[in-house]
Motif scaffolding. Structure first.
Motif, short mmCIF file in Angstrom:
data_model
loop_
_atom_site.label_atom_id
_atom_site.label_comp_id
_atom_site.label_asym_id
_atom_site.label_seq_id
_atom_site.Cartn_x
_atom_site.Cartn_y
_atom_site.Cartn_z
N VAL A 296 -15.09 -28.93 -77.12
CA VAL A 296 -14.17 -28.56 -76.07
C VAL A 296 -14.39 -27.92 -75.07
N SER A 297 -15.31 -26.91 -75.08
CA SER A 297 -15.67 -26.01 -74.02
C SER A 297 -16.48 -26.93 -72.85
N GLY A 298 -16.88 -27.97 -73.28
CA GLY A 298 -17.50 -28.70 -72.15
C GLY A 298 -16.54 -29.56 -71.41
N TYR A 299 -15.30 -29.47 -71.67
CA TYR A 299 -14.44 -30.20 -70.80
C TYR A 299 -13.81 -29.37 -69.72
N GLY A 300 -13.29 -30.11 -68.71
CA GLY A 300 -12.59 -29.36 -67.51
C GLY A 300 -13.49 -28.83 -66.44
N ALA A 301 -13.02 -28.53 -65.40
CA ALA A 301 -13.75 -27.87 -64.46
C ALA A 301 -14.19 -26.40 -64.64
N ALA A 302 -14.97 -25.94 -63.74
CA ALA A 302 -15.23 -24.29 -64.27
C ALA A 302 -14.53 -23.62 -64.11
N ASN A 303 -13.13 -23.66 -63.28
CA ASN A 303 -12.11 -23.02 -63.13
C ASN A 303 -10.87 -23.17 -64.13
N GLN A 304 -11.04 -24.02 -64.98
CA GLN A 304 -10.19 -24.41 -66.25
C GLN A 304 -10.55 -24.09 -67.50
N LYS A 305 -11.37 -23.49 -67.86
CA LYS A 305 -11.76 -22.93 -68.90
C LYS A 305 -10.94 -22.36 -69.84
N GLY A 306 -10.16 -21.66 -69.27
CA GLY A 306 -9.02 -20.80 -69.83
C GLY A 306 -7.76 -21.49 -70.18
N THR A 307 -7.52 -22.71 -69.49
CA THR A 307 -6.63 -23.67 -69.72
C THR A 307 -6.96 -24.49 -70.87
N VAL A 308 -8.19 -25.03 -70.75
CA VAL A 308 -9.09 -25.95 -71.93
C VAL A 308 -8.95 -25.17 -73.29
N MET A 309 -9.24 -23.95 -73.57
CA MET A 309 -9.47 -23.19 -74.58
C MET A 309 -8.17 -22.71 -75.10
N GLY A 310 -7.30 -22.32 -74.12
CA GLY A 310 -5.71 -22.30 -74.58
C GLY A 310 -5.12 -23.17 -75.16
N ILE A 311 -5.30 -24.44 -74.51
CA ILE A 311 -4.81 -25.50 -75.33
C ILE A 311 -5.21 -26.00 -76.69
N LEU A 312 -6.72 -25.68 -76.84
CA LEU A 312 -7.31 -25.75 -78.13
C LEU A 312 -6.43 -24.90 -79.05
N ARG A 313 -6.38 -23.68 -78.55
CA ARG A 313 -5.91 -22.63 -79.52
C ARG A 313 -4.33 -22.93 -79.84
N SER A 314 -3.79 -23.38 -79.08
CA SER A 314 -2.38 -23.49 -79.12
C SER A 314 -2.11 -24.75 -80.08
N LEU A 315 -2.97 -25.92 -80.02
CA LEU A 315 -2.95 -26.95 -80.97
C LEU A 315 -3.25 -26.60 -82.38
N GLY A 316 -4.08 -25.66 -82.48
CA GLY A 316 -4.42 -25.00 -83.99
C GLY A 316 -3.01 -24.20 -84.42
N ALA A 317 -2.45 -23.42 -83.22
CA ALA A 317 -1.31 -22.78 -83.77
C ALA A 317 -0.41 -23.70 -84.23
#
Length: 363
Positions: A296-317
Motif C-alpha cells: 500500500v505504501s507504493g500508492y498515492g503521490a509523494a505528499n499523500q503517504k500520510g493519508t494512504v497509511m492512515g487509511i490503511l490503519r483506519s480500515l484495520g481498526a
C-alpha cells in the motif's frame, strides 16, 4: 521508537479483566452498570452462557471496540494532517496524547476516568499510522519493505514482552485499588521516554517542498477520510503508482495459508491439532501485515503517504472493532466449526482483489 510505544500500550492487556472486575465491585457512577446491561443484553441475544468469565471477555471486547472505533475515525485524519504539517510534529502530538491517557489511567479512581483514559488513548493512537507513513516516505521500494518488516518485528516483540511485564508488576501487588498503579506508571514512563526519543532523534522525513501546501485541500473531502466505503476505495488518494509486485505475491501466499489455518483451528479435536493451526496462523499473520503495508505504501503521490497509511490503519481498526462482534455472534449461534469455516472463506475476497489486474489509475 515504535517498540517503546507498543510496550506501554500492551502492558494493560493481561490486567484488563481484573480491572473491569474491580470497577464492577467498586464503581457506583452508573457508567459501568449501563455498559454492563448492554453487554448482558447482547450476550442473551446470541446465547452466551451466563458465566462470569464469558461476561468479562465480552465486556473487555466492548472496551477494545471503543478504542478501535476511535482509531478508525482518527487515523486517516492524523495521516492527512501529517501530509501538511510533517510527520515529526504529529508524532509528538499523538505521543503527548498517550502520555495524558496513561496519566489518567494512573489517577483513575472510578470507571468513568478509566474509560476516559481509553478514549484519549484511542484518539492519540494515530502514531502507528504515522510510523508507517515515515517508512512510506523512503524512496526505495526495498527500503520500504525492510522498514515495514521492522514494524512487524516491533509489533511481535511488543505484544510478547509488554503483557509479560504488565502481568509481573500486577502480580507483585494486591487486588485493592492500587494493583494496576505501578503498571500504569510504567506505561507513562514508556510514553515520556518515547516523546524524548522523538524530540531528540527523529528527523523530519517529509520535506516542506513535498508537503500538501493547503490544509483546506487536505480536509476538503472529509467524507473520503471517514466513510468506510470511501476508505475502501481509497477515494482520498488522488494518484496511484505501480506497487512493488514481490510484496503482493508474498501477501497472496500468506493470505492463502490463513484459509487452512482457520479450518484447522475451527475443526481441531485435540490440543496438538489446535497448535498446528495456530502455528500456521502465526506464520501467515507475521507475513501478511508487513507485506500489505509495503504494498500500500507504493500508492498515492509523494505528499499523500500520510493519508494512504492512515487509511490503511483506519480500515484495520474498523475490522478490529467489528470483527470480534460478528465472529462472537456466529460462534455462539452456530458453533466454532461454522464460525471458523465461514471466516476462512472470507479470505477469498482479498485473494481475489489482489489478483485482479490494476488497469485503471486515479487521475
Amino acid at each position: 521508537m515504535l517498540l517503546i510505544d507498543l510496550l506501554g500500550f500492551t502492558l494493560i492487556l493481561p490486567l484488563l479483566p481484573s480491572i473491569l472486575e474491580y470497577y464492577g465491585k467498586t464503581d457506583h457512577d452508573g457508567i459501568y452498570q449501563s455498559l454492563q446491561h448492554s453487554v448482558a443484553w447482547f450476550a442473551d441475544m446470541i446465547g452466551v452462557p451466563s458465566v462470569r468469565k464469558y461476561n468479562s471477555v465480552l465486556f473487555g471486547g466492548l472496551i477494545g471496540s471503543v478504542f478501535s472505533v476511535l482509531q478508525f475515525l482518527v487515523s486517516p485524519v492524523t495521516g492527512a494532517a501529517s501530509d501538511h504539517f510533517g510527520r515529526r510534529p504529529l508524532m509528538m502530538l499523538t505521543t503527548a496524547g498517550l502520555i495524558a491517557s496513561y496519566a489518567l489511567w494512573a489517577l483513575s479512581q472510578n470507571f468513568g476516568i478509566f474509560l476516559l483514559s481509553r478514549i484519549v488513548g484511542g484518539i492519540s493512537k494515530g502514531n502507528v499510522s504515522l510510523s508507517t507513513a515515515i517508512i512510506a516516505d523512503l524512496p526505495s521500494p526495498r527500503a520500504r519493505s525492510k522498514g515495514m518488516a521492522m514494524i512487524g518485528v516491533a509489533f511481535s516483540l511488543g505484544f510478547t514482552i509488554g503483557p509479560m511485564i504488565g502481568a509481573y508488576f500486577a502480580s507483585s501487588t494486591g487486588k485493592d485499588g492500587s494493583f494496576f498503579l505501578q503498571t500504569a506508571q510504567l506505561a507513562l514512563v514508556f510514553a515520556v521516554s518515547d516523546l524524548v526519543f522523538i524530540f531528540l532523534f527523529l528527523p523530519e522525513t517529509l520535506p516542506r517542498q513535498k508537503r500538501v501546501t493547503s490544509i483546506s485541500s487536505t480536509f476538503q473531502n472529509a467524507i473520503d477520510l471517514l466513510s468506510p466505503v470511501a476508505l475502501l476505495k481509497f477515494s482520498a488518494v488522488q494518484q496511484r503508482t505501480d506497487s512493488p509486485s514481490p510484496e503482493g505475491m508474498r501477501a497472496l501466499k500468506a493470505i492463502a495459508l490463513l484459509i487452512p489455518a482457520f479450518l484447522i483451528i475451527g475443526w481441531a479435536n485435540t490440543v496438538l491439532v489446535l497448535y498446528i493451526g495456530l502455528l500456521f496462523y502465526s506464520f501467515a499473520a507475521a507475513i501478511v501485515i508487513p507485506c500489505l503495508s509495503a504494498l500500500v505504501s507504493g500508492y498515492g503521490a509523494a505528499n499523500q503517504k500520510g493519508t494512504v497509511m492512515g487509511i490503511l490503519r483506519s480500515l484495520g481498526a474498523l475490522a478490529r472493532a467489528l470483527g470480534p462482534v460478528v465472529a462472537a455472534t456466529v460462534y455462539w449461534l452456530a458453533g466454532a466449526e461454522v464460525c471458523f469455516t465461514v471466516t476462512s472463506f472470507t479470505f477469498l475476497i482479498p485473494l481475489a482483489l489482489l489478483t485482479i489486474p490494476k488497469v485503471k489509475k486515479s487521475e
